[in-house]
Write a protein that holds these residues in place. Structure first.
Motif, PDB file in Angstrom:
ATOM      1  N   GLY A 226       1.537  12.697  23.816  1.00  0.00           N
ATOM      2  CA  GLY A 226       2.880  12.616  23.261  1.00  0.00           C
ATOM      3  C   GLY A 226       2.958  13.185  21.854  1.00  0.00           C
ATOM      4  O   GLY A 226       2.004  13.127  21.076  1.00  0.00           O
ATOM      5  N   LYS A 227       4.118  13.750  21.529  1.00  0.00           N
ATOM      6  CA  LYS A 227       4.376  14.281  20.186  1.00  0.00           C
ATOM      7  C   LYS A 227       5.031  13.199  19.323  1.00  0.00           C
ATOM      8  O   LYS A 227       5.769  12.351  19.824  1.00  0.00           O
ATOM      9  CB  LYS A 227       5.311  15.483  20.262  1.00  0.00           C
ATOM     10  CG  LYS A 227       4.722  16.693  20.966  1.00  0.00           C
ATOM     11  CD  LYS A 227       5.721  17.822  20.957  1.00  0.00           C
ATOM     12  CE  LYS A 227       5.172  19.068  21.652  1.00  0.00           C
ATOM     13  NZ  LYS A 227       6.178  20.159  21.660  1.00  0.00           N
ATOM     14  N   ILE A 228       4.777  13.249  18.020  1.00  0.00           N
ATOM     15  CA  ILE A 228       5.463  12.356  17.076  1.00  0.00           C
ATOM     16  C   ILE A 228       6.611  13.139  16.472  1.00  0.00           C
ATOM     17  O   ILE A 228       6.428  13.981  15.586  1.00  0.00           O
ATOM     18  CB  ILE A 228       4.522  11.858  15.980  1.00  0.00           C
ATOM     19  CG1 ILE A 228       3.325  11.115  16.596  1.00  0.00           C
ATOM     20  CG2 ILE A 228       5.258  10.936  15.029  1.00  0.00           C
ATOM     21  CD1 ILE A 228       2.316  10.652  15.585  1.00  0.00           C
ATOM     22  N   GLY A 229       7.812  12.916  16.999  1.00  0.00           N
ATOM     23  CA  GLY A 229       8.967  13.697  16.539  1.00  0.00           C
ATOM     24  C   GLY A 229       9.597  13.101  15.304  1.00  0.00           C
ATOM     25  O   GLY A 229       9.175  12.068  14.786  1.00  0.00           O
ATOM     26  N   ARG A 230      10.631  13.776  14.825  1.00  0.00           N
ATOM     27  CA  ARG A 230      11.330  13.326  13.610  1.00  0.00           C
ATOM     28  C   ARG A 230      11.931  11.937  13.820  1.00  0.00           C
ATOM     29  O   ARG A 230      11.894  11.112  12.931  1.00  0.00           O
ATOM     30  CB  ARG A 230      12.440  14.315  13.259  1.00  0.00           C
ATOM     31  CG  ARG A 230      11.901  15.672  12.833  1.00  0.00           C
ATOM     32  CD  ARG A 230      13.058  16.588  12.496  1.00  0.00           C
ATOM     33  NE  ARG A 230      12.570  17.905  12.096  1.00  0.00           N
ATOM     34  CZ  ARG A 230      13.357  18.921  11.783  1.00  0.00           C
ATOM     35  NH1 ARG A 230      14.688  18.762  11.870  1.00  0.00           N
ATOM     36  NH2 ARG A 230      12.854  20.077  11.420  1.00  0.00           N
ATOM     37  N   THR A 231      12.455  11.737  15.008  1.00  0.00           N
ATOM     38  CA  THR A 231      13.081  10.442  15.268  1.00  0.00           C
ATOM     39  C   THR A 231      12.060   9.324  15.150  1.00  0.00           C
ATOM     40  O   THR A 231      12.308   8.289  14.535  1.00  0.00           O
ATOM     41  CB  THR A 231      13.716  10.422  16.673  1.00  0.00           C
ATOM     42  OG1 THR A 231      14.644  11.498  16.768  1.00  0.00           O
ATOM     43  CG2 THR A 231      14.422   9.103  16.917  1.00  0.00           C
ATOM     44  N   ALA A 232      10.875   9.555  15.706  1.00  0.00           N
ATOM     45  CA  ALA A 232       9.829   8.539  15.641  1.00  0.00           C
ATOM     46  C   ALA A 232       9.409   8.286  14.207  1.00  0.00           C
ATOM     47  O   ALA A 232       9.231   7.150  13.787  1.00  0.00           O
ATOM     48  CB  ALA A 232       8.635   8.975  16.476  1.00  0.00           C
ATOM     49  N   ARG A 233       9.262   9.353  13.384  1.00  0.00           N
ATOM     50  CA  ARG A 233       8.859   9.192  11.987  1.00  0.00           C
ATOM     51  C   ARG A 233       9.963   8.490  11.208  1.00  0.00           C
ATOM     52  O   ARG A 233       9.688   7.642  10.359  1.00  0.00           O
ATOM     53  CB  ARG A 233       8.583  10.569  11.371  1.00  0.00           C
ATOM     54  CG  ARG A 233       7.299  11.205  11.867  1.00  0.00           C
ATOM     55  CD  ARG A 233       6.839  12.273  10.892  1.00  0.00           C
ATOM     56  NE  ARG A 233       7.845  13.285  10.680  1.00  0.00           N
ATOM     57  CZ  ARG A 233       7.937  14.395  11.407  1.00  0.00           C
ATOM     58  NH1 ARG A 233       7.110  14.600  12.416  1.00  0.00           N
ATOM     59  NH2 ARG A 233       8.871  15.308  11.123  1.00  0.00           N
ATOM     60  N   HIS A 234      11.182   8.854  11.541  1.00  0.00           N
ATOM     61  CA  HIS A 234      12.310   8.224  10.836  1.00  0.00           C
ATOM     62  C   HIS A 234      12.345   6.726  11.085  1.00  0.00           C
ATOM     63  O   HIS A 234      12.556   5.932  10.188  1.00  0.00           O
ATOM     64  CB  HIS A 234      13.622   8.877  11.299  1.00  0.00           C
ATOM     65  CG  HIS A 234      14.828   8.252  10.657  1.00  0.00           C
ATOM     66  ND1 HIS A 234      15.161   8.436   9.315  1.00  0.00           N
ATOM     67  CD2 HIS A 234      15.805   7.435  11.163  1.00  0.00           C
ATOM     68  CE1 HIS A 234      16.258   7.776   9.019  1.00  0.00           C
ATOM     69  NE2 HIS A 234      16.673   7.148  10.145  1.00  0.00           N
ATOM     70  N   ARG A 235      12.087   6.359  12.327  1.00  0.00           N
ATOM     71  CA  ARG A 235      12.100   4.960  12.663  1.00  0.00           C
ATOM     72  C   ARG A 235      10.951   4.218  11.995  1.00  0.00           C
ATOM     73  O   ARG A 235      11.086   3.087  11.579  1.00  0.00           O
ATOM     74  CB  ARG A 235      12.004   4.767  14.195  1.00  0.00           C
ATOM     75  CG  ARG A 235      13.303   5.168  14.913  1.00  0.00           C
ATOM     76  CD  ARG A 235      13.140   5.036  16.397  1.00  0.00           C
ATOM     77  NE  ARG A 235      14.362   5.387  17.118  1.00  0.00           N
ATOM     78  CZ  ARG A 235      14.459   5.457  18.448  1.00  0.00           C
ATOM     79  NH1 ARG A 235      13.391   5.237  19.175  1.00  0.00           N
ATOM     80  NH2 ARG A 235      15.615   5.778  19.009  1.00  0.00           N
ATOM     81  N   SER A 236       9.842   4.894  11.836  1.00  0.00           N
ATOM     82  CA  SER A 236       8.683   4.243  11.207  1.00  0.00           C
ATOM     83  C   SER A 236       8.915   3.998   9.724  1.00  0.00           C
ATOM     84  O   SER A 236       8.383   3.069   9.150  1.00  0.00           O
ATOM     85  CB  SER A 236       7.420   5.098  11.405  1.00  0.00           C
ATOM     86  OG  SER A 236       7.557   6.350  10.723  1.00  0.00           O
ATOM     87  N   ASN A 237       9.793   4.860   9.065  1.00  0.00           N
ATOM     88  CA  ASN A 237      10.079   4.680   7.632  1.00  0.00           C
ATOM     89  C   ASN A 237      11.014   3.516   7.392  1.00  0.00           C
ATOM     90  O   ASN A 237      11.143   3.009   6.296  1.00  0.00           O
ATOM     91  CB  ASN A 237      10.688   5.946   7.034  1.00  0.00           C
ATOM     92  CG  ASN A 237       9.655   7.066   6.985  1.00  0.00           C
ATOM     93  OD1 ASN A 237       8.458   6.786   6.891  1.00  0.00           O
ATOM     94  ND2 ASN A 237      10.113   8.297   7.012  1.00  0.00           N
TER      95      ASN A 237
END
Length: 238
Positions: A226-237
Motif C-alpha cells: 500500500g501507498k501512504i497518500g496525502r490523505t493518510a499523512r493528513h490524517r496522521s497529523n
C-alpha cells in the motif's frame, strides 16, 4: 413260399419308409434354439439340425476354432449336440482405454462401458490443470480380413497448466478467460497492483507458466504494497 417272403419284405420296407417320413416331419424334440434371436439361425426340422452363425461385427462365443458358425444336432434324448443354447454372439471390441491423470475417456453410441465397438469414436476430455494437444478423439475400426478391431489414431499429449498465483491486492494481466483458474503455457503474464498499491521493490511483475506446470517469475514473486497518500499523512497529523 418265396412269394410270401417277398411280400413280407415289401411290407417291412414300406413300414420303414413310412416311419422315416413320419419322424422327419415331426417337430424338434429339443428346446427351440430360435429364442437366441440375436444371430442368423437356420433350423432344419427335417434333419433335426440347427446352424448358428454370428453377424460380421460379432464373434461366436464360446469360440469354435476359426469358424464363426456352429452346427448342432438334436438327438433322440432331446438334447442338442453340441448344446447350441450355450452359444451367443459377442460384439467385436477395441481395447478399453483407461483414464489417466490428465484426461478421461468417453465413447458414445453404445450403452455399456466394456470397450468401444467398431465405428464408435472415443473422446478424450482434459482434466482440470491440463491441456490436450494433437488429437481429441480416435475411432474403433475393424481390421481388414480379420475378426478383430483396433483403435485408429494417436493418443493425445498432455501439457500441464499452472494454477493462478494468488497476488494480494493485485490482478493478473493477459488472461484468456478471467474465470479460468488455470494458466496456459507459453504466454507472458504480468501483475498489476490495484489502485492505492504499488509493486514492492525487488519483486518481479512478469511471469510464465512452465511446461512442468510451475509458475516462473522473472525474479521474486510480485508483491503489492500500500501507498501512504496525502490523505493518510493528513490524517496522521491530526
Amino acid at each position: 413260399r418265396s412269394s410270401d417272403l417277398s411280400v413280407n419284405a415289401m411290407k417291412t420296407l414300406l413300414l420303414i419308409i413310412i416311419a422315416l417320413s413320419y419322424s422327419n416331419s415331426m417337430p424338434l424334440k429339443c428346446e427351440d434354439p430360435e429364442k437366441l434371436g440375436q444371430a442368423n439361425l437356420a433350423v432344419i426340422h427335417k434333419t433335426n439340425t440347427a446352424t448358428f452363425t454370428c453377424p460380421p461385427s460379432t464373434n461366436l462365443s464360446p469360440r469354435n476354432g476359426t469358424e464363426n458358425t456352429v452346427t448342432s444336432v438334436c438327438g433322440a434324448n432331446g438334447q442338442w449336440t453340441p448344446n447350441i443354447l450355450n452359444y451367443s454372439c459377442e460384439a467385436i471390441r477395441c481395447p478399453k482405454l483407461k483414464s489417466t491423470a490428465c484426461y478421461e475417456t468417453v465413447w458414445t453410441g453404445q450403452e455399456d462401458n466394456k470397450g468401444p465397438e467398431p465405428d464408435v469414436w472415443v473422446t478424450f476430455r482434459e482434466k482440470p490443470g491440463y491441456t490436450l494437444t494433437e488429437t481429441t478423439s480416435i475411432q474403433c475400426q475393424l481390421k481388414k480380413n480379420s475378426r478383430k478391431a483396433r483403435l485408429k489414431g494417436k493418443r493425445p499429449k498432455c501439457t500441464r497448466r499452472c494454477q493462478q498465483p494468488k497476488i494480494a491486492n493485485g490482478q493478473i494481466k493477459g488472461l484468456v478467460n478471467e474465470f479460468d483458474e488455470y494458466l496456459s503455457t507459453g504466454i507472458n503474464y504480468s501483475v498489476r497492483c490495484e489502485k492505492g498499491y504499488s509493486l514492492k521493490k525487488g519483486t518481479s511483475r512478469t511471469f510464465k507458466c512452465s511446461l512442468k506446470g510451475k509458475i516462473r517469475f522473472a525474479g521474486k514473486m510480485a508483491v503489492c504494497i500500500g501507498k501512504i497518500g496525502r490523505t493518510a499523512r493528513h490524517r496522521s497529523n491530526n
